[in-house]
Write an enzyme that holds these catalytic residues in place. Structure first.
Site, PDB file in Angstrom:
ATOM      1  N   ASP A 435       0.963  -1.291  -0.023  1.00 35.73           N
ATOM      2  CA  ASP A 435      -0.174  -0.114   0.102  1.00 35.73           C
ATOM      3  C   ASP A 435       0.659   1.227   0.014  1.00 35.73           C
ATOM      4  O   ASP A 435       2.063   1.240   0.413  1.00 35.73           O
ATOM      5  CB  ASP A 435      -0.948  -0.081   1.014  1.00 35.73           C
ATOM      6  CG  ASP A 435      -2.036   0.628   0.810  1.00 35.73           C
ATOM      7  OD1 ASP A 435      -2.335   1.426  -0.059  1.00 35.73           O
ATOM      8  OD2 ASP A 435      -3.133   0.451   1.713  1.00 35.73           O
ATOM      9  N   ASP A 500     -10.938   1.893  -3.411  1.00 34.54           N
ATOM     10  CA  ASP A 500     -11.279   1.686  -1.981  1.00 34.54           C
ATOM     11  C   ASP A 500     -12.810   1.631  -1.992  1.00 34.54           C
ATOM     12  O   ASP A 500     -13.493   1.127  -1.122  1.00 34.54           O
ATOM     13  CB  ASP A 500     -10.991   2.743  -1.197  1.00 34.54           C
ATOM     14  CG  ASP A 500      -9.538   2.491  -0.557  1.00 34.54           C
ATOM     15  OD1 ASP A 500      -8.911   1.300  -0.859  1.00 34.54           O
ATOM     16  OD2 ASP A 500      -8.982   3.223   0.196  1.00 34.54           O
TER      17      ASP A 500
HETATM   18  C1  GLA Z   1      -5.959   1.870   2.316  1.00 34.00           C
HETATM   19  C2  GLA Z   1      -6.258   0.826   1.284  1.00 34.00           C
HETATM   20  C3  GLA Z   1      -7.253  -0.259   2.154  1.00 34.00           C
HETATM   21  C4  GLA Z   1      -6.732  -0.647   3.351  1.00 34.00           C
HETATM   22  C5  GLA Z   1      -6.459   0.643   4.121  1.00 34.00           C
HETATM   23  C6  GLA Z   1      -5.584  -0.062   5.375  1.00 34.00           C
HETATM   24  O1  GLA Z   1      -6.909   2.795   2.600  1.00 34.00           O
HETATM   25  O2  GLA Z   1      -6.843   1.309   0.077  1.00 34.00           O
HETATM   26  O3  GLA Z   1      -7.684  -1.283   1.258  1.00 34.00           O
HETATM   27  O4  GLA Z   1      -5.690  -1.657   3.267  1.00 34.00           O
HETATM   28  O5  GLA Z   1      -5.450   1.451   3.698  1.00 34.00           O
HETATM   29  O6  GLA Z   1      -5.111   0.996   6.404  1.00 34.00           O
END
Ligand code: GLA
Length: 698
Positions: A435, A500
């Site tokens: 990420d 997301d």
């Molecule tokens: C980001 C990612 C999510 C999740 C969160 C965790 O927002 O896009 O899918 O993994 O971080 O903190």
């Protein structure tokens, strides 16, 4: 104009004229063997320079070109700001590549250009600049140009935002359109891709040209129409002043530019997809995964997560991905990034008991990491505050309470490598979700210069080294959803977390935009809970399933809260996905223009055109009382196809009394008829999908 050098592959011809100056694209489009560029010699218009300056592969101000130059830079004394290159020798021509070496002895620069038109019909342009002078050369732009013909009249660019990634936007090709990304990562809103096409181009009509820049940092894209009617697309890295300074003998390689052309958007996407399938390493069937984020967030508990894995296995999931919250003092998003050791507080016996259970129920195990980041509240930051990309004398600009580590530094990369390597050695981890949750702005590297360029190169280096040491580990690229989806990161990762947003209605549009650029197997697509966490909207289970079905399928929902019927529907959809997976993840994506904007028609056709699966998606109440006809594309017009309607996944389609007789089958139609006049869908509810499978017969 001298005769052109040519590359001819499939339905595409690239013709480049190369005389005493900068080589120039004179034709890039439909196949034209034996192209003679003399036919396009340009007159000298009145009121202009005595010789019309070329719109070269690198547009040169120094040759009189009055538009956006392809090279911007200078020496400390201000000289060499306007170079003019000449060939250093004859171009090198092979079956699929034209290579040019050019020099400017006055400016002390060498330019290396190569154009490869391979079997996939993707044109890959590589550009490098070498400082052959005696002092430093400060570079601010190295961006090649694709000259287009005068009928390139419209642009398709990408906008969007968090939870609305990959939004196509159409505009006229007029004046100068510049798209700059200064977010330090690929971004939610400025995808490094650009299309141009003839007036009114569609999915299967009108010549279209598209480009993608293989870069995960700042970029600039331009489409420029000149007063003399010529036009070009230009793309390169966006460099801050002083960010790249070439020492004598040093070379800067511009990010690769991947370009495609075809009759309509769908064929251009297919070229992009084919190209990426040659770049990507095969990882076998894409495992259906369950990601714990929207199921439990930071609430990690061995018993709950084990039960979740058991239910996931029952419905057919193949991989269990433990998201954020397992490490350091990370009990919420305010602390812990950088401390990549398993939290003894939450996981007293490490991750072993969970992984053991996950394996026992037949799944493999994946783990979330965000290596490039550091929380000020972390052991790492307390030990190495100087490792963060901040700028001395200024308060750092915070994002999600975190800072970006300077991956341009060897010590930082080594630390991250060691931490991740240790985890991958200690635990049987099949998959990393990598990420990157904030923009990289206002950050200087150790030498005080803007740090985005060095950071991206360092990240690539780190990923390459980890992949070399752990080739069996698949890596997902995530950046608060789809803010890092580009050919640079995708050359070293195995899929993208597309967004997301698990709201299926938003997802249909996001995935539609994504499909313009990337193939479905790279598109993380998850089934979310009944009320989407990012929008609060409710959608029927069938609609959510049929939406996620077309990508790399996953679940991001607390399955412990589901009932028997829901689990049965999920299991059925996973089974259908597994059956269709070889087709979905290897076939040709087709989209069909719909006269009704409330309808999306998309699907995948097998490369030999013997099978297809197509979705008719009704996003909102249709314009007309009778839904618009579903037409197909990419089929074999001569072949006959058996038409099967898939009415699974519970309440996906509400046919009511409107069920047309053809749905009772058997129905066999020619590919020609399916593509020309199509099928009349029944009346269905908004937020539902009619799934059609086609198989050739006879
Ligand atoms: C980001 C990612 C999510 C999740 C969160 C965790 O927002 O896009 O899918 O993994 O971080 O903190």
């Amino acid at each position: 104009m001298p005769e052109a050098l040519q590359l001819n592959v499939g339905s595409t011809t690239l013709a480049v004229s190369a005389g005493s100056g900068m080589p120039t694209i004179v034709h890039y489009g439909g196949r034209l063997d034996g192209f003679d560029s003399r036919a396009l010699d340009r007159p000298v218009p009145r009121g202009t320079l005595d010789a019309p300056p070329a719109l070269g592969l690198l547009a040169e101000h120094g040759s009189g070109f009055g538009g956006r130059p392809g090279l911007v830079g200078s020496r400390p004394d201000g000289s060499a700001w306007s170079p003019r290159f000449a060939p250093a020798g004859a171009p090198e021509v092979t079956a699929d590549t034209l290579r040019f070496d050019l020099v400017d002895a006055v400016a002390g620069l060498r330019l290396e250009l190569s154009l490869t038109l391979g079997e996939t019909e993707a044109l890959v342009i590589r550009t490098a600049l070498v400082n052959t002078g005696d002092d430093a050369y400060q570079l601010q732009r190295l961006a090649p140009s694709i000259a287009l013909p005068a009928d390139a009249a419209e642009l398709l660019t990408f906008g969007g935002r968090w939870c609305q990634e990959f939004r196509p936007e159409r505009s006229p090709f007029a004046g100068t359109t510049v798209i700059e990304n200064r977010r330090g990562r690929t971004s939610h809103d400025r995808v490094p891709a650009l299309f141009a096409g003839v007036d009114g181009f569609g999915e299967h009509v009108g010549r279209v040209w598209g480009l993608q820049l293989a870069w995960s940092g700042n970029h600039e894209l331009a489409a420029e129409l000149l007063p003399d009617g010529r036009r070009h697309l230009q793309a390169g890295e966006l460099l801050a002043p002083g960010e790249v300074v070439l020492a004598p003998g040093e070379r800067y390689r511009a990010p690769e530019l991947v370009v495609a052309t075809g009759e309509g958007l769908t064929p251009v996407s297919q070229v992009f997809h084919r190209h990426q399938r040659t770049v990507h390493r095969p990882v076998g069937p894409r495992k259906v995964l369950l990601n714990t984020w929207e199921a439990v967030y930071f609430d990690h508990d061995l018993a709950t997560l084990s039960e979740l894995a058991s239910v996931a296995a029952e419905v057919g999931v193949e991989r269990f991905v433990l998201d954020d919250g397992w490490f350091g003092y990370r009990r919420d998003d305010e602390a812990g990034l950088g401390d990549w050791w398993v939290s003894p507080e939450v996981w007293p016996d490490g991750l072993h008991p969970l992984i053991k259970h996950v394996h026992e129920v037949g799944l493999d195990f994946g783990l979330w990491v965000e290596p490039e980041m550091v929380s000020p509240n972390s052991d790492l930051y307390r030990a190495h505050p100087d490792w963060a990309l901040t700028t001395d004398g200024y308060e750092p600009v915070m994002g999600r309470q975190q800072l970006v580590l300077d991956c341009g530094r060897e010590a930082v990369r080594q630390y991250l490598y060691d931490q991740l390597d240790a985890l991958l050695i200690e635990y049987p981890i099949a998959y990393l979700k990598w990420d990157m949750n904030r923009d990289l702005v206002q950050g200087s590297g150790a030498d005080g210069r803007a740090g985005a360029h060095g950071h991206v190169l360092g990240l690539y280096d780190l990923l390459d080294n980890l992949r070399a040491a752990h080739p069996e580990v698949e890596i997902e690229s995530c950046a608060s959803g789809g803010a890092r989806a580009d050919l640079g990161i995708l050359a070293r990762t195995d899929r993208v977390w597309t967004s997301d947003c698990n709201d299926a209605l938003e997802r249909q549009r996001i995935q539609h935009g994504f499909s313009l650029l990337f193939p479905p197997e790279l598109m993380g697509a998850h089934l979310g809970p009944p009320a989407a966490h990012t929008t609060g909207r409710h959608q029927p289970l069938g609609f959510r399933l049929a939406t996620a079905l077309f990508g790399h399928l996953g679940i991001e929902w607390n399955l412990l809260e589901t009932d028997r019927d829901e689990r049965r529907a999920i299991a059925e959809a996973i089974e259908v996905h597994k059956r269709l997976r070889p087709l979905l993840h290897d076939g040709d994506v087709v989209r069909v223009d719909s006269p009704d904007p409330s309808v999306l028609i998309h699907g995948v056709v097998a490369p030999d055109r013997s099978r297809a699966v197509m979705a008719y998606v009704l996003l909102e109440p249709p314009r007309a009382t009778t839904p618009t006809v579903m037409t197909f594309a990419g089929l074999d017009p001569e072949a006959r196809y058996r038409v099967d309607v898939h009415n699974g996944f519970g309440a996906m389609v509400d046919f009511g009394r409107s069920r047309p007789a053809w749905m009772d089958g058997p129905l066999e139609l020619s590919g020609a008829q399916l593509m020309a006049s199509g099928l009349q869908p029944p009346v269905i509810h908004p937020e539902s999908v009619l799934l059609i499978e086609l198989h050739t017969v006879g």
